[in-house]
Design an enzyme around this catalytic site. Structure first.
Site, PDB file in Angstrom:
ATOM      1  N   GLU A 140     -80.180 -27.022 -57.877  1.00 35.78           N
ATOM      2  CA  GLU A 140     -80.080 -28.031 -58.817  1.00 35.78           C
ATOM      3  C   GLU A 140     -80.918 -27.090 -60.022  1.00 35.78           C
ATOM      4  O   GLU A 140     -82.072 -26.850 -59.876  1.00 35.78           O
ATOM      5  CB  GLU A 140     -81.149 -28.974 -57.750  1.00 35.78           C
ATOM      6  CG  GLU A 140     -81.249 -29.963 -58.925  1.00 35.78           C
ATOM      7  CD  GLU A 140     -82.329 -30.839 -58.985  1.00 35.78           C
ATOM      8  OE1 GLU A 140     -82.948 -31.256 -59.599  1.00 35.78           O
ATOM      9  OE2 GLU A 140     -82.775 -30.667 -57.944  1.00 35.78           O
ATOM     10  N   LYS A 187     -72.097 -47.533 -72.808  1.00 36.87           N
ATOM     11  CA  LYS A 187     -71.051 -46.411 -73.616  1.00 36.87           C
ATOM     12  C   LYS A 187     -71.133 -45.258 -72.682  1.00 36.87           C
ATOM     13  O   LYS A 187     -72.328 -44.701 -72.460  1.00 36.87           O
ATOM     14  CB  LYS A 187     -72.582 -46.849 -74.621  1.00 36.87           C
ATOM     15  CG  LYS A 187     -72.245 -47.640 -75.468  1.00 36.87           C
ATOM     16  CD  LYS A 187     -71.184 -47.521 -76.349  1.00 36.87           C
ATOM     17  CE  LYS A 187     -71.632 -49.321 -77.125  1.00 36.87           C
ATOM     18  NZ  LYS A 187     -69.956 -49.111 -78.117  1.00 36.87           N
ATOM     19  N   CYS A 381    -105.867 -35.382 -44.906  1.00 34.33           N
ATOM     20  CA  CYS A 381    -106.713 -34.384 -45.365  1.00 34.33           C
ATOM     21  C   CYS A 381    -107.212 -34.933 -45.916  1.00 34.33           C
ATOM     22  O   CYS A 381    -108.805 -35.110 -45.269  1.00 34.33           O
ATOM     23  CB  CYS A 381    -105.008 -34.143 -46.945  1.00 34.33           C
ATOM     24  SG  CYS A 381    -105.495 -32.373 -47.547  1.00 34.33           S
ATOM     25  N   HIS A 507    -100.763 -32.321 -43.068  1.00 35.96           N
ATOM     26  CA  HIS A 507     -99.686 -33.802 -43.927  1.00 35.96           C
ATOM     27  C   HIS A 507     -98.555 -33.561 -42.988  1.00 35.96           C
ATOM     28  O   HIS A 507     -97.536 -32.904 -42.976  1.00 35.96           O
ATOM     29  CB  HIS A 507     -99.359 -33.195 -45.058  1.00 35.96           C
ATOM     30  CG  HIS A 507    -100.201 -33.374 -45.980  1.00 35.96           C
ATOM     31  ND1 HIS A 507    -100.927 -33.812 -47.078  1.00 35.96           N
ATOM     32  CD2 HIS A 507    -101.422 -31.952 -46.429  1.00 35.96           C
ATOM     33  CE1 HIS A 507    -102.127 -33.474 -47.986  1.00 35.96           C
ATOM     34  NE2 HIS A 507    -102.436 -33.039 -47.722  1.00 35.96           N
ATOM     35  N   GLU A 509     -96.577 -36.400 -43.462  1.00 38.76           N
ATOM     36  CA  GLU A 509     -95.426 -36.699 -43.912  1.00 38.76           C
ATOM     37  C   GLU A 509     -94.857 -35.691 -44.573  1.00 38.76           C
ATOM     38  O   GLU A 509     -93.127 -35.749 -44.757  1.00 38.76           O
ATOM     39  CB  GLU A 509     -96.092 -37.527 -44.977  1.00 38.76           C
ATOM     40  CG  GLU A 509     -96.931 -36.760 -46.084  1.00 38.76           C
ATOM     41  CD  GLU A 509     -98.017 -36.083 -46.030  1.00 38.76           C
ATOM     42  OE1 GLU A 509     -98.787 -35.992 -47.558  1.00 38.76           O
ATOM     43  OE2 GLU A 509     -99.087 -36.585 -44.757  1.00 38.76           O
TER      44      GLU A 509
END
Length: 545
Positions: A140, A187, A381, A507, A509
């Protein structure tokens, strides 16, 4: 089979979702049995985003090897379910640093160091580094076509295709087809101009992914194909979706993965997307809903907590429950009365990571209310550190309890700078970063949740629980249930006499996936659901009486 390369660029405006598009294609190709990896080129001059404000950049995503990277790497990992690393995120700053370092070593003696070929060669080397052991490398290109900063990357991928051949490289351009309310029309002109700008630097897109808020009619697709010089079936619609996890399914419905395989002569099996589709149905059609309050420092920009948001969604999927998130600025918790009024409506409280003193007292007040009122609490954290400060002040009754990060001369610094950080002067890339092992105390709630005694989790911090206070915290009920293998660093704390109260220095997550929700998030959302049901039953009893 030689490695195939796919380059994803974006035009018209930023934030169209190139990362989600790249990750979705990666998922589809992975489901076809191909070994896929994804990398992100970021055009800013910072070496990495580690020293940037969340308001400037959003979340800093940390990989197992300790790289501080763009948040899109989080999307890549969640979709393709593979751990990435530093080689998967390259910035202009890192490219120039490498080239200048080589120049200082004398590797270019006698030559003038220039953007072409030296910078572009360095970029191409970064692409090739990922080729071994991968069938497909998706890259990317950050930014928007037309930005001056991204020109060296675009020139590099133009050269790269010439070097590896057209059968081995594919250009996908993500663009916007806006709806103009005044005329009631979609458009195509912005897309045409964006493709024309790409063609001016020598890149002809093979496939166009067109973002819009409504369906693209066949005449619109034919018009885009005609004016942008692509085949009609290479115009792929990408409408706004309720969940980002729908995007691979929508791409597959339009045969994007089949088209890519045909264009690149990839011999791949048909994908089995039934498990992914079942996960998406659970996300979109939950049986119940819970409401989680997130009390943090950067709540005005939720991209600062992208992985937190997604991990809570994953926790909801694990419990077949929808998770409604409310972002609450910590400075709103000014009094006990205001705190109770704010938190009473939630089924759970999460305090995420952050840096600096601003908003800390509000977080302390929110954690206090959660602890005293049995509201499920998850501190991550900084959230763990705030929980330690609150417990030291209000339960252990230690005077002037604080963190040395916020009050260097406080009497009881229950949170202090790690010994390994005391001699550190540079800010960039010098924290405790990456995956480290954590030993979980047998019989603890954390051990029950994980189902094992040792886990690996990712970190990003300089401050840690002060070991001098571990005994007094335990004496009053806050147990350290996760430690580093040598026992020197506290990784997990919990209250045993609370419905669900856990703080972690790492962390979690960053390791949660939609198909494999992190155990702590799944358990936390499960506890919030149990509390929600109890509250609902209590309200029903009250009404009946």
């Amino acid at each position: 089979m030689s490695t195939k390369y796919i380059f994803v660029t974006g035009g018209v405006v930023s934030s169209l979702g190139k990362g989600i598009a790249a990750a979705s294609l990666g998922r589809l190709l992975g489901e076809r049995g191909l070994k896929v990896t994804i990398q992100k080129f970021d055009p800013y001059i910072n070496v990495d985003p580690g020293t940037m404000s969340p308001y400037q950049h959003g979340e800093v995503y940390v990989t197992d090897d300790g790289a501080e990277t763009d948040l899109d790497l989080g999307h890549y990992e969640r979709f393709i379910e593979r751990s990435l690393g530093q080689v998967n995120n390259v910035t202009t700053g890192r490219v120039y640093l490498s080239v200048i370092t080589k120049e200082r070593r004398g590797e270019f003696l006698g030559g003038t160091v220039q953007v072409i070929p030296h910078i572009t060669d360095e970029i191409k080397s970064a692409i090739r580094r990922l080729a071994p052991e991968h069938d497909v490398v998706i890259t990317e290109i950050g930014g928007t076509v037309g930005d001056i900063e991204s020109l060296p990357f675009l020139e590099a991928i133009r050269q790269f295709r010439q070097e590896v051949g057209r059968d081995n490289a594919l250009f996908i351009h993500l663009t916007l087809v806006p709806f103009i309310a005044a005329s009631g029309e979609l458009k195509t002109k912005p897309t045409q101009h964006s493709v024309r700008e790409l063609m001016e630097i020598g890149i002809q897109p093979d496939i166009l992914i067109c973002r819009s808020d409504r369906p693209l009619s066949e005449p619109i697709k034919r018009k885009i194909a005609l004016f942008c010089n692509v085949d009609h079936n290479c115009v792929v619609e990408s409408r706004d979706a309720e969940s980002i996890y729908e995007v691979p399914l929508r791409f597959h419905e339009q045969s994007l993965d089949r088209l890519v395989c045909e264009r690149m002569r990839l011999d791949a099996k048909e994908p089995d997307l039934r498990p992914w589709a079942a996960m998406v149905r659970r996300a979109l059609e939950p049986k119940e809903r819970v409401k989680i309050g997130i009390v943090g420092k950067y709540t005005e920009l939720t991209d600062a907590y992208t992985s937190i948001r997604e991990a809570l969604v994953h926790g909801g999927i694990a419990n077949d429950v929808g998770v409604d998130l409310e972002w609450v600025a910590s400075d709103r918790f000014v009094t006990a009365e205001a705190t109770g009024k704010l938190l009473r409506e939630f089924d759970g409280l999460l305090v995420p990571g952050g840096f600096g003193e601003r908003g800390i007292e509000g977080m302390v007040e929110a954690v206090r209310w959660s602890r005293e009122n049995g509201l499920p609490f998850f501190g991550i954290c900084l959230g763990l550190q705030v929980a330690i400060i609150e417990f030291g002040r209000n339960v252990c009754r230690l005077p002037e309890t604080n963190s040395s990060e916020f009050a260097a001369e406080c009497e009881n610094p229950v949170i202090s700078l790690m010994d390994s950080q005391r001699s550190v002067e540079d800010m960039g890339g010098t924290m405790r970063l990456g995956a480290y092992p954590c030993r979980v105390r047998p019989g603890s709630r954390a051990a029950q949740i994980y189902g094992q005694d040792e886990v690996s989790e990712r970190h990003r911090h300089r401050y840690e629980v002060n070991n001098a206070y571990r005994d007094v915290l335990a004496e009053y009920g806050l147990r350290c249930t996760g430690l580093s293998p040598d026992g020197s660093l506290v990784e997990l704390v919990e209250l045993s006499d609370h419905p669900w109260y856990i703080g972690c220095q790492f962390h979690p997550e960053l390791k949660s996936r939609p198909m494999q929700p992190h155990p702590l998030f799944a358990s936390f959302v499960g506890a919030a659901l149990a509390g929600h049901r109890r509250s609902r039953e209590a309200a029903a009893v009250a009404r009946s009486s």
